[in-house]
Design a protein around this motif. Sequence first.
Motif, PDB file in Angstrom:
ATOM      1  N   GLY A   8       5.630   0.863   1.020  1.00 46.07           N
ATOM      2  CA  GLY A   8       4.764  -0.188   1.254  1.00 46.07           C
ATOM      3  C   GLY A   8       5.457  -0.992   2.281  1.00 46.07           C
ATOM      4  O   GLY A   8       4.774  -1.485   3.230  1.00 46.07           O
ATOM      5  N   LEU A   9       6.776  -1.262   2.188  1.00 40.69           N
ATOM      6  CA  LEU A   9       7.520  -2.137   3.040  1.00 40.69           C
ATOM      7  C   LEU A   9       7.713  -1.383   4.362  1.00 40.69           C
ATOM      8  O   LEU A   9       8.114  -1.997   5.516  1.00 40.69           O
ATOM      9  CB  LEU A   9       8.907  -2.334   2.283  1.00 40.69           C
ATOM     10  CG  LEU A   9       8.948  -3.243   1.071  1.00 40.69           C
ATOM     11  CD1 LEU A   9      10.305  -3.526   0.776  1.00 40.69           C
ATOM     12  CD2 LEU A   9       8.159  -4.703   1.243  1.00 40.69           C
ATOM     13  N   VAL A  13       8.418  -2.388   8.436  1.00 36.04           N
ATOM     14  CA  VAL A  13       9.832  -2.058   9.211  1.00 36.04           C
ATOM     15  C   VAL A  13       9.058  -1.385  10.486  1.00 36.04           C
ATOM     16  O   VAL A  13       9.789  -1.355  11.464  1.00 36.04           O
ATOM     17  CB  VAL A  13      10.504  -0.813   8.298  1.00 36.04           C
ATOM     18  CG1 VAL A  13      11.429  -0.154   9.040  1.00 36.04           C
ATOM     19  CG2 VAL A  13      11.036  -1.647   7.190  1.00 36.04           C
ATOM     20  N   ILE A  14       8.127  -0.584  10.385  1.00 33.75           N
ATOM     21  CA  ILE A  14       7.630  -0.039  11.652  1.00 33.75           C
ATOM     22  C   ILE A  14       7.104  -1.360  12.487  1.00 33.75           C
ATOM     23  O   ILE A  14       7.607  -1.165  13.858  1.00 33.75           O
ATOM     24  CB  ILE A  14       5.958   0.640  11.478  1.00 33.75           C
ATOM     25  CG1 ILE A  14       6.465   2.039  10.658  1.00 33.75           C
ATOM     26  CG2 ILE A  14       5.321   0.795  12.751  1.00 33.75           C
ATOM     27  CD1 ILE A  14       5.162   2.684  10.140  1.00 33.75           C
ATOM     28  N   LEU A 234      -1.978   3.673  -4.964  1.00 32.82           N
ATOM     29  CA  LEU A 234      -2.270   2.392  -4.772  1.00 32.82           C
ATOM     30  C   LEU A 234      -1.704   1.129  -4.787  1.00 32.82           C
ATOM     31  O   LEU A 234      -1.861   0.149  -4.425  1.00 32.82           O
ATOM     32  CB  LEU A 234      -3.391   2.153  -5.807  1.00 32.82           C
ATOM     33  CG  LEU A 234      -4.637   3.285  -6.082  1.00 32.82           C
ATOM     34  CD1 LEU A 234      -5.489   3.109  -7.323  1.00 32.82           C
ATOM     35  CD2 LEU A 234      -5.460   3.205  -4.832  1.00 32.82           C
ATOM     36  N   LEU A 235      -0.169   1.540  -5.289  1.00 32.53           N
ATOM     37  CA  LEU A 235       0.701   0.419  -4.981  1.00 32.53           C
ATOM     38  C   LEU A 235       1.274   0.120  -3.581  1.00 32.53           C
ATOM     39  O   LEU A 235       1.624  -0.870  -3.584  1.00 32.53           O
ATOM     40  CB  LEU A 235       1.868   0.778  -5.914  1.00 32.53           C
ATOM     41  CG  LEU A 235       1.624   0.848  -7.570  1.00 32.53           C
ATOM     42  CD1 LEU A 235       2.850   1.360  -8.126  1.00 32.53           C
ATOM     43  CD2 LEU A 235       1.145  -0.532  -7.885  1.00 32.53           C
ATOM     44  N   VAL A 236       1.138   1.133  -2.772  1.00 35.61           N
ATOM     45  CA  VAL A 236       1.673   1.055  -1.416  1.00 35.61           C
ATOM     46  C   VAL A 236       1.063  -0.071  -0.711  1.00 35.61           C
ATOM     47  O   VAL A 236       1.675  -0.892   0.034  1.00 35.61           O
ATOM     48  CB  VAL A 236       1.499   2.548  -0.825  1.00 35.61           C
ATOM     49  CG1 VAL A 236       1.710   2.314   0.709  1.00 35.61           C
ATOM     50  CG2 VAL A 236       2.082   3.454  -1.417  1.00 35.61           C
ATOM     51  N   GLY A 243       4.787  -7.092   2.006  1.00 34.31           N
ATOM     52  CA  GLY A 243       5.801  -7.209   3.121  1.00 34.31           C
ATOM     53  C   GLY A 243       5.278  -7.856   4.174  1.00 34.31           C
ATOM     54  O   GLY A 243       5.999  -8.793   4.695  1.00 34.31           O
ATOM     55  N   GLY A 244       4.021  -7.818   4.557  1.00 36.61           N
ATOM     56  CA  GLY A 244       3.699  -8.682   5.939  1.00 36.61           C
ATOM     57  C   GLY A 244       3.630  -9.987   5.675  1.00 36.61           C
ATOM     58  O   GLY A 244       4.065 -10.653   6.632  1.00 36.61           O
ATOM     59  N   THR A 245       3.398 -10.439   4.584  1.00 38.44           N
ATOM     60  CA  THR A 245       3.298 -11.725   4.098  1.00 38.44           C
ATOM     61  C   THR A 245       4.628 -12.512   3.819  1.00 38.44           C
ATOM     62  O   THR A 245       5.032 -13.427   4.544  1.00 38.44           O
ATOM     63  CB  THR A 245       2.466 -12.024   2.917  1.00 38.44           C
ATOM     64  OG1 THR A 245       1.441 -11.731   2.679  1.00 38.44           O
ATOM     65  CG2 THR A 245       2.496 -13.654   2.429  1.00 38.44           C
ATOM     66  N   LEU A 246       5.633 -11.582   3.380  1.00 37.66           N
ATOM     67  CA  LEU A 246       7.075 -12.210   3.409  1.00 37.66           C
ATOM     68  C   LEU A 246       7.747 -12.042   4.726  1.00 37.66           C
ATOM     69  O   LEU A 246       8.386 -13.222   4.716  1.00 37.66           O
ATOM     70  CB  LEU A 246       7.663 -11.095   2.243  1.00 37.66           C
ATOM     71  CG  LEU A 246       9.189 -11.514   2.090  1.00 37.66           C
ATOM     72  CD1 LEU A 246       9.383 -12.689   1.374  1.00 37.66           C
ATOM     73  CD2 LEU A 246       9.909 -10.550   1.070  1.00 37.66           C
TER      74      LEU A 246
END
Length: 281
Positions: A8-9, A13-14, A234-236, A243-246
Amino acid sequence: MIVMVVWGLNFSVIKLGVNEIDPLLLTALRFSLASLPAIFFVRKPNVSWLYLIVYGWLFAIGIWGMATWSIQSGLSAGMASVLLQMNVVFGLFLGYFLLKESLSFNKIVGSCLALVGLLICLTTTNGSITQSGLVLILLAALSWSLASITVKKAAPKQVFAFSLWAMACAPIPLFLIVYWQSGSLPFTSLPDQLNGRVIFSVLFQAYPVTLLGYWIWNRLLISYPLTMVAPLTLLVPIFGLLGGTLFYQEEISLLTLIASLCVISGVFVGFITFKPARKLV
C-alpha cells in the motif's frame, strides 16, 4: 499484513521517485535491481520462454510501468492504489470470455458495484484524478488480469523462479521505450538525479515490494486457500490512501471516499462464497 502495508505504501514511494526522474526509467531500474544478481542463483523454471517474456512484459511494463506513469501524470498515490483493484473486475470478464469460467451472482453484483465506483471517479474535481492518469491505471489493471491469465496458462511449478526470470525480461524493453520517447536525455541526466529520494524509491520497490513481498505472497498462496488469502489484498488500497494522505496531504473528498468504498466493497463482494443454509429440522 506487513506485505499489505508495504504494497500500500509503495504507491507513495513511487510518487517520491517520479517527482525526480522519468517514470518508465524508474520502473526499469526497479526491475533491474529486483532480477540482478538474484537470477544467477535461481534456476530457470521449466516453462516456455514465450510465457516468461509475455508475463514479464505484462507485469513490469503493463502493470507497474503504467501505474508509475499514471502517478507521474497526476493521479494521486491513494487513488492509484484503489483503481488498480479494477483488475479483479477485468479478470472476471476475461476469465468468462477467454477461459470459459463461470460468473456467480455475487461476482456480477460486486463487479457492478466496482464499476459504479469507477464512474464516480470520473466526476471528482479535487485534483486527485486526471484523465491521462485514469487511462494509464486502467491499462495497468487490465495488464494485471492478462498477467494472471498468462500464469494460469503457463502453470509454473516454481512460482518464485517464474516471477524472477520473467522480471529479467523487462528492463531492456523498458530502457528502449524510454529512449524511444525521450532520447538519451533521461540517461545522461540520471547521475545528477540519483539523490537519496530516488535511490530509496528504487531500492524500496525492488526489494521489500517485489522480491520479498511476492516471495511471501507466493508462499501464502501455496500454504493457504485462495479464498482466505485473496481478500487480504483489499488492505492495499486502504494503506495506499492512508499513505497518500500522510506523506503528501492528498485530499480524500466525500466523492473520492464513496468511489473508493464502492471499488473496495465490490471486490470484497466478489470474494464472498455463499453456501446454502442448513435446514433446522
